[in-house]
Write a protein that holds these residues in place. Structure first.
Motif, short mmCIF file in Angstrom:
data_model
loop_
_atom_site.label_atom_id
_atom_site.label_comp_id
_atom_site.label_asym_id
_atom_site.label_seq_id
_atom_site.Cartn_x
_atom_site.Cartn_y
_atom_site.Cartn_z
N ALA A 6 0.83 -1.21 0.00
CA ALA A 6 0.00 0.00 0.00
C ALA A 6 0.87 1.26 0.00
N ILE A 7 1.97 1.21 0.73
CA ILE A 7 2.88 2.35 0.76
C ILE A 7 3.48 2.58 -0.62
N ALA A 8 3.96 1.50 -1.25
CA ALA A 8 4.55 1.61 -2.58
C ALA A 8 3.50 2.06 -3.61
N ALA A 9 2.27 1.56 -3.47
CA ALA A 9 1.20 1.95 -4.40
C ALA A 9 0.91 3.44 -4.30
N SER A 10 0.93 3.98 -3.08
CA SER A 10 0.69 5.42 -2.94
C SER A 10 1.82 6.22 -3.58
N GLY A 11 3.05 5.73 -3.47
CA GLY A 11 4.18 6.39 -4.12
C GLY A 11 4.10 6.32 -5.63
N LEU A 12 3.68 5.18 -6.15
CA LEU A 12 3.50 5.05 -7.60
C LEU A 12 2.40 5.99 -8.10
N SER A 13 1.35 6.11 -7.35
CA SER A 13 0.25 7.01 -7.73
C SER A 13 0.72 8.47 -7.73
N ALA A 14 1.51 8.84 -6.73
CA ALA A 14 2.04 10.22 -6.67
C ALA A 14 2.98 10.48 -7.85
N ALA A 15 3.81 9.51 -8.19
CA ALA A 15 4.72 9.68 -9.33
C ALA A 15 3.94 9.83 -10.64
N ARG A 16 2.86 9.05 -10.77
CA ARG A 16 2.01 9.17 -11.97
C ARG A 16 1.40 10.57 -12.04
N MET A 17 0.95 11.07 -10.90
CA MET A 17 0.38 12.42 -10.87
C MET A 17 1.42 13.46 -11.30
N ARG A 18 2.66 13.28 -10.87
CA ARG A 18 3.72 14.22 -11.24
C ARG A 18 3.97 14.19 -12.75
N LEU A 19 3.99 12.99 -13.32
CA LEU A 19 4.18 12.89 -14.77
C LEU A 19 3.01 13.49 -15.54
N ASP A 20 1.79 13.23 -15.07
CA ASP A 20 0.60 13.80 -15.72
C ASP A 20 0.62 15.32 -15.67
N ALA A 21 0.96 15.87 -14.52
CA ALA A 21 1.01 17.33 -14.37
C ALA A 21 2.09 17.92 -15.27
N PHE A 77 9.29 6.21 -9.41
CA PHE A 77 8.76 4.94 -9.92
C PHE A 77 9.72 3.80 -9.60
N MET A 78 10.98 4.00 -9.91
CA MET A 78 11.98 2.95 -9.70
C MET A 78 12.10 2.57 -8.23
N ALA A 79 12.09 3.56 -7.34
CA ALA A 79 12.20 3.29 -5.90
C ALA A 79 10.99 2.52 -5.40
N ASN A 80 9.81 2.89 -5.85
CA ASN A 80 8.61 2.21 -5.38
C ASN A 80 8.47 0.81 -5.95
N VAL A 81 8.93 0.61 -7.17
CA VAL A 81 8.94 -0.75 -7.73
C VAL A 81 9.92 -1.62 -6.94
N GLN A 82 11.05 -1.04 -6.55
CA GLN A 82 12.01 -1.80 -5.74
C GLN A 82 11.40 -2.15 -4.39
N THR A 83 10.61 -1.26 -3.83
CA THR A 83 9.91 -1.56 -2.57
C THR A 83 8.97 -2.74 -2.75
N LEU A 84 8.24 -2.76 -3.87
CA LEU A 84 7.35 -3.90 -4.14
C LEU A 84 8.13 -5.20 -4.29
N ARG A 85 9.26 -5.14 -4.97
CA ARG A 85 10.09 -6.34 -5.13
C ARG A 85 10.62 -6.83 -3.79
N THR A 86 11.04 -5.90 -2.95
CA THR A 86 11.56 -6.27 -1.64
C THR A 86 10.46 -6.89 -0.78
N ALA A 87 9.27 -6.29 -0.80
CA ALA A 87 8.15 -6.84 -0.04
C ALA A 87 7.83 -8.25 -0.51
#
Length: 99
Positions: A6-21, A77-87
């Motif tokens: 859930a933590i990584a998903a929120s980070g991915l969502s924030a990164a997507r918002m940054r790219l969209d903006a 994105f890369m940091a949050n994907v790494q968090t998902l892999r670690t989890a």
């Protein structure tokens, strides 16, 4: 406390918002009177990040700033994907121990 997923998903969502903006800012940089969008992030009490889009106070878009924002979003994105892999690896190791 939120799960790592859930933590990584929120980070991915924030990164997507940054790219969209940023994409919207670049697309509208030559529009008279356009004020850039910025994503404001803050730590969520339960873990992860809360993000919201706000308009800049001044008109105009800095292409240099948009490139920096896009590169930072890529790193997010890369940091949050790494968090998902670690989890996933931790969960796999726990299941191996239980088996």
């Amino acid at each position: 406390m939120s799960s790592l997923n859930a933590i990584a998903a929120s980070g991915l969502s924030a990164a997507r918002m940054r790219l969209d903006a940023s994409a919207g800012n670049v697309a509208n940089m030559n529009t008279p009177g356009y004020r850039a969008q910025r994503v404001v992030q803050q730590a969520a009490p339960e873990g992860g990040v809360d993000a919201s889009v706000q308009r800049a106070n001044a008109e105009g878009v800095s292409l240099e700033q948009e490139v920096v924002d896009q590169l930072a979003a890529k790193q997010d994105f890369m940091a949050n994907v790494q968090t998902l892999r670690t989890a996933d690896a931790v969960m796999g190791a726990l299941l191996d121990v239980q088996a």
